[in-house]
Structures are given as C-alpha cells and as structure tokens.
Write a protein that holds these residues in place. Structure first.
Motif, PDB file in Angstrom:
ATOM      1  N   MET A  34       0.829  -1.202   0.000  1.00  0.00           N
ATOM      2  CA  MET A  34       0.000   0.000   0.000  1.00  0.00           C
ATOM      3  C   MET A  34       0.863   1.252   0.000  1.00  0.00           C
ATOM      4  O   MET A  34       2.019   1.232   0.447  1.00  0.00           O
ATOM      5  CB  MET A  34      -0.910   0.014   1.223  1.00  0.00           C
ATOM      6  N   GLY A  35       0.268   2.327  -0.462  1.00  0.00           N
ATOM      7  CA  GLY A  35       0.980   3.595  -0.473  1.00  0.00           C
ATOM      8  C   GLY A  35       0.017   4.768  -0.401  1.00  0.00           C
ATOM      9  O   GLY A  35      -1.194   4.606  -0.595  1.00  0.00           O
ATOM     10  N   TRP A  36       0.584   5.919  -0.121  1.00  0.00           N
ATOM     11  CA  TRP A  36      -0.164   7.174  -0.141  1.00  0.00           C
ATOM     12  C   TRP A  36       0.540   8.141  -1.098  1.00  0.00           C
ATOM     13  O   TRP A  36       1.772   8.254  -1.082  1.00  0.00           O
ATOM     14  CB  TRP A  36      -0.212   7.808   1.250  1.00  0.00           C
ATOM     15  N   PHE A  37      -0.269   8.813  -1.878  1.00  0.00           N
ATOM     16  CA  PHE A  37       0.205   9.848  -2.781  1.00  0.00           C
ATOM     17  C   PHE A  37      -0.613  11.103  -2.520  1.00  0.00           C
ATOM     18  O   PHE A  37      -1.667  11.045  -1.881  1.00  0.00           O
ATOM     19  CB  PHE A  37       0.033   9.404  -4.244  1.00  0.00           C
ATOM     20  N   ARG A  38      -0.135  12.229  -3.026  1.00  0.00           N
ATOM     21  CA  ARG A  38      -0.896  13.458  -2.897  1.00  0.00           C
ATOM     22  C   ARG A  38      -0.730  14.301  -4.153  1.00  0.00           C
ATOM     23  O   ARG A  38       0.274  14.186  -4.863  1.00  0.00           O
ATOM     24  CB  ARG A  38      -0.475  14.247  -1.657  1.00  0.00           C
ATOM     25  N   GLN A  39      -1.729  15.139  -4.379  1.00  0.00           N
ATOM     26  CA  GLN A  39      -1.684  16.029  -5.529  1.00  0.00           C
ATOM     27  C   GLN A  39      -2.233  17.383  -5.137  1.00  0.00           C
ATOM     28  O   GLN A  39      -3.388  17.514  -4.745  1.00  0.00           O
ATOM     29  CB  GLN A  39      -2.491  15.450  -6.691  1.00  0.00           C
ATOM     30  N   ALA A  40      -1.359  18.380  -5.236  1.00  0.00           N
ATOM     31  CA  ALA A  40      -1.741  19.755  -4.952  1.00  0.00           C
ATOM     32  C   ALA A  40      -2.210  20.412  -6.246  1.00  0.00           C
ATOM     33  O   ALA A  40      -1.837  19.966  -7.342  1.00  0.00           O
ATOM     34  CB  ALA A  40      -0.569  20.515  -4.357  1.00  0.00           C
ATOM     35  N   GLU A  46       2.334  13.166  -6.357  1.00  0.00           N
ATOM     36  CA  GLU A  46       3.630  12.800  -5.813  1.00  0.00           C
ATOM     37  C   GLU A  46       3.500  11.737  -4.731  1.00  0.00           C
ATOM     38  O   GLU A  46       2.497  11.667  -4.013  1.00  0.00           O
ATOM     39  CB  GLU A  46       4.360  14.028  -5.240  1.00  0.00           C
ATOM     40  N   PHE A  47       4.533  10.945  -4.631  1.00  0.00           N
ATOM     41  CA  PHE A  47       4.608   9.900  -3.626  1.00  0.00           C
ATOM     42  C   PHE A  47       4.760  10.510  -2.238  1.00  0.00           C
ATOM     43  O   PHE A  47       5.485  11.486  -2.040  1.00  0.00           O
ATOM     44  CB  PHE A  47       5.800   8.986  -3.926  1.00  0.00           C
ATOM     45  N   VAL A  48       4.080   9.929  -1.252  1.00  0.00           N
ATOM     46  CA  VAL A  48       4.196  10.380   0.129  1.00  0.00           C
ATOM     47  C   VAL A  48       4.808   9.291   1.013  1.00  0.00           C
ATOM     48  O   VAL A  48       5.807   9.513   1.686  1.00  0.00           O
ATOM     49  CB  VAL A  48       2.822  10.785   0.697  1.00  0.00           C
ATOM     50  N   ALA A  49       4.183   8.112   1.022  1.00  0.00           N
ATOM     51  CA  ALA A  49       4.645   7.041   1.915  1.00  0.00           C
ATOM     52  C   ALA A  49       4.175   5.698   1.374  1.00  0.00           C
ATOM     53  O   ALA A  49       3.184   5.626   0.641  1.00  0.00           O
ATOM     54  CB  ALA A  49       4.111   7.248   3.329  1.00  0.00           C
ATOM     55  N   ALA A  50       4.888   4.651   1.749  1.00  0.00           N
ATOM     56  CA  ALA A  50       4.514   3.300   1.332  1.00  0.00           C
ATOM     57  C   ALA A  50       4.838   2.318   2.435  1.00  0.00           C
ATOM     58  O   ALA A  50       5.753   2.544   3.248  1.00  0.00           O
ATOM     59  CB  ALA A  50       5.226   2.907   0.041  1.00  0.00           C
ATOM     60  N   SER A  57       8.527  -3.038   6.302  1.00  0.00           N
ATOM     61  CA  SER A  57       9.216  -2.025   5.506  1.00  0.00           C
ATOM     62  C   SER A  57       8.314  -0.832   5.252  1.00  0.00           C
ATOM     63  O   SER A  57       7.147  -0.995   4.880  1.00  0.00           O
ATOM     64  CB  SER A  57       9.642  -2.619   4.162  1.00  0.00           C
ATOM     65  N   THR A  58       8.869   0.355   5.456  1.00  0.00           N
ATOM     66  CA  THR A  58       8.176   1.592   5.131  1.00  0.00           C
ATOM     67  C   THR A  58       9.165   2.546   4.475  1.00  0.00           C
ATOM     68  O   THR A  58      10.377   2.434   4.677  1.00  0.00           O
ATOM     69  CB  THR A  58       7.580   2.279   6.370  1.00  0.00           C
ATOM     70  N   THR A  59       8.645   3.464   3.702  1.00  0.00           N
ATOM     71  CA  THR A  59       9.487   4.484   3.103  1.00  0.00           C
ATOM     72  C   THR A  59       8.669   5.757   2.935  1.00  0.00           C
ATOM     73  O   THR A  59       7.446   5.693   2.799  1.00  0.00           O
ATOM     74  CB  THR A  59      10.080   4.008   1.764  1.00  0.00           C
ATOM     75  N   VAL A 109       8.363  -2.497  -0.939  1.00  0.00           N
ATOM     76  CA  VAL A 109       7.619  -1.244  -0.957  1.00  0.00           C
ATOM     77  C   VAL A 109       7.740  -0.631  -2.343  1.00  0.00           C
ATOM     78  O   VAL A 109       8.724  -0.859  -3.041  1.00  0.00           O
ATOM     79  CB  VAL A 109       8.112  -0.238   0.105  1.00  0.00           C
ATOM     80  N   PHE A 110       6.766   0.166  -2.713  1.00  0.00           N
ATOM     81  CA  PHE A 110       6.726   0.732  -4.058  1.00  0.00           C
ATOM     82  C   PHE A 110       6.463   2.229  -3.977  1.00  0.00           C
ATOM     83  O   PHE A 110       5.598   2.665  -3.225  1.00  0.00           O
ATOM     84  CB  PHE A 110       5.634   0.036  -4.877  1.00  0.00           C
ATOM     85  N   THR A 111       7.212   2.992  -4.773  1.00  0.00           N
ATOM     86  CA  THR A 111       7.109   4.446  -4.695  1.00  0.00           C
ATOM     87  C   THR A 111       6.578   5.096  -5.960  1.00  0.00           C
ATOM     88  O   THR A 111       6.274   6.289  -5.949  1.00  0.00           O
ATOM     89  CB  THR A 111       8.478   5.056  -4.360  1.00  0.00           C
ATOM     90  N   GLY A 112       6.470   4.356  -7.034  1.00  0.00           N
ATOM     91  CA  GLY A 112       5.998   4.939  -8.283  1.00  0.00           C
ATOM     92  C   GLY A 112       4.518   4.717  -8.482  1.00  0.00           C
ATOM     93  O   GLY A 112       4.008   3.623  -8.209  1.00  0.00           O
ATOM     94  N   PRO A 113       3.782   5.719  -8.965  1.00  0.00           N
ATOM     95  CA  PRO A 113       2.337   5.534  -9.168  1.00  0.00           C
ATOM     96  C   PRO A 113       2.034   4.417 -10.165  1.00  0.00           C
ATOM     97  O   PRO A 113       0.999   3.746 -10.023  1.00  0.00           O
ATOM     98  CB  PRO A 113       1.883   6.897  -9.694  1.00  0.00           C
ATOM     99  N   ASP A 114       2.903   4.185 -11.114  1.00  0.00           N
ATOM    100  CA  ASP A 114       2.672   3.124 -12.097  1.00  0.00           C
ATOM    101  C   ASP A 114       2.814   1.735 -11.507  1.00  0.00           C
ATOM    102  O   ASP A 114       2.449   0.747 -12.150  1.00  0.00           O
ATOM    103  CB  ASP A 114       3.632   3.276 -13.273  1.00  0.00           C
ATOM    104  N   GLN A 115       3.345   1.652 -10.298  1.00  0.00           N
ATOM    105  CA  GLN A 115       3.517   0.360  -9.643  1.00  0.00           C
ATOM    106  C   GLN A 115       2.269  -0.078  -8.883  1.00  0.00           C
ATOM    107  O   GLN A 115       2.260  -1.172  -8.332  1.00  0.00           O
ATOM    108  CB  GLN A 115       4.712   0.419  -8.684  1.00  0.00           C
ATOM    109  N   TYR A 116       1.264   0.759  -8.848  1.00  0.00           N
ATOM    110  CA  TYR A 116       0.027   0.447  -8.145  1.00  0.00           C
ATOM    111  C   TYR A 116      -1.101   0.214  -9.136  1.00  0.00           C
ATOM    112  O   TYR A 116      -1.146   0.831 -10.203  1.00  0.00           O
ATOM    113  CB  TYR A 116      -0.331   1.589  -7.183  1.00  0.00           C
ATOM    114  N   ASP A 117      -2.020  -0.681  -8.783  1.00  0.00           N
ATOM    115  CA  ASP A 117      -3.100  -1.019  -9.694  1.00  0.00           C
ATOM    116  C   ASP A 117      -4.481  -0.662  -9.164  1.00  0.00           C
ATOM    117  O   ASP A 117      -5.470  -0.833  -9.878  1.00  0.00           O
ATOM    118  CB  ASP A 117      -3.060  -2.519 -10.031  1.00  0.00           C
TER     119      ASP A 117
END
Length: 129
Positions: A34-40, A46-50, A57-59, A109-117
């Motif tokens: 899982m991850g969190w992203f944000r868009q202003a 942009e990536f926030v946390a995973a 593991s967290t990043t 852990v995954f940080t790129g938006p393309d890595q999430y489905d």
C-alpha cells in the motif's frame, strides 16, 4: 475488483495533526502493498509514503520524514497515515493506492504511481497558516 476508500481528511491549522485511513474491500487475494500519494493544485501527483504487506518495511518522501507515519492492519484491511506537524505545503488531495497484482516479497515497498493497480477517490487535506 478491489475498492479503496479514504477518510480522515479535513481542515487543520499549521502544526496540527490528521490521521488518514484507507479501507480496502472486495476481491482481495494474497498479499498487497500500500501507499499514499498526494496532488496539490497545479502539480503532479507525488509519492508520500509506502508500506509493505508485512508492515516491516516503510518508506517516505523526504519532506514528510519524521512527521508522517504509515501503518497497516491486515486483519481489518486498512492502512493509516498519521500526519503530524502539518504545514500549508502539505495541502493536497491525498490518495490511497494498492498493489494487489503480481508476485512480490512481503517486505517490498513501491514508490511509483505506475507500480500500483488500485486507487481510492482521494480525500482533501487543507492546512491553514
């Protein structure tokens, strides 16, 4: 099909805290990261946390390190983002993302938006100065 639903956004003064939650439901088979992203406004997402499936593991992106904490409860299929010391620059729509497809380690852990489905609809976080 998997649904992700975020909650917990809102308006807070600078220095305050919010806790975002993301609940996953539907056809969940096997492990998922899982991850969190944000868009202003006017900016790219942009990536926030995973966090990994195991939670070991967290990043984080550099700008939130030491202020945000990501966690998960696999028994409840939920992920949280505890946000402390919020600043106006944290204002954005926050999206929960899930990687449920493919084979990967329980510590990955995954940080790129393309890595999430899978993606949630987003929750607004506004920090006033």
């Amino acid at each position: 099909q998997v649904q992700l639903v975020e909650s917990g956004g809102g308006l807070v003064q600078a220095g305050g805290s919010l806790r975002l939650s993301c609940a996953a439901s539907g056809r969940i088979v096997g492990r998922y990261a899982m991850g969190w992203f944000r868009q202003a406004p006017g900016k790219e997402r942009e990536f926030v946390a995973a966090i990994s499936w195991s939670g070991i593991s967290t990043t984080y992106t550099d700008s939130v390190k030491g202020r945000f904490t990501i966690s998960r409860d696999n028994a409840k299929n939920t992920v949280h983002l505890q946000m402390n010391s919020l600043q106006p620059e944290d204002t954005a729509v926050y999206y929960c993302a899930g990687r449920l497809k493919g084979s990967f380690s329980g510590t990955a852990v995954f940080t790129g938006p393309d890595q999430y489905d899978s993606w949630g609809q987003g929750t607004q976080v506004t920090v006033s100065s």
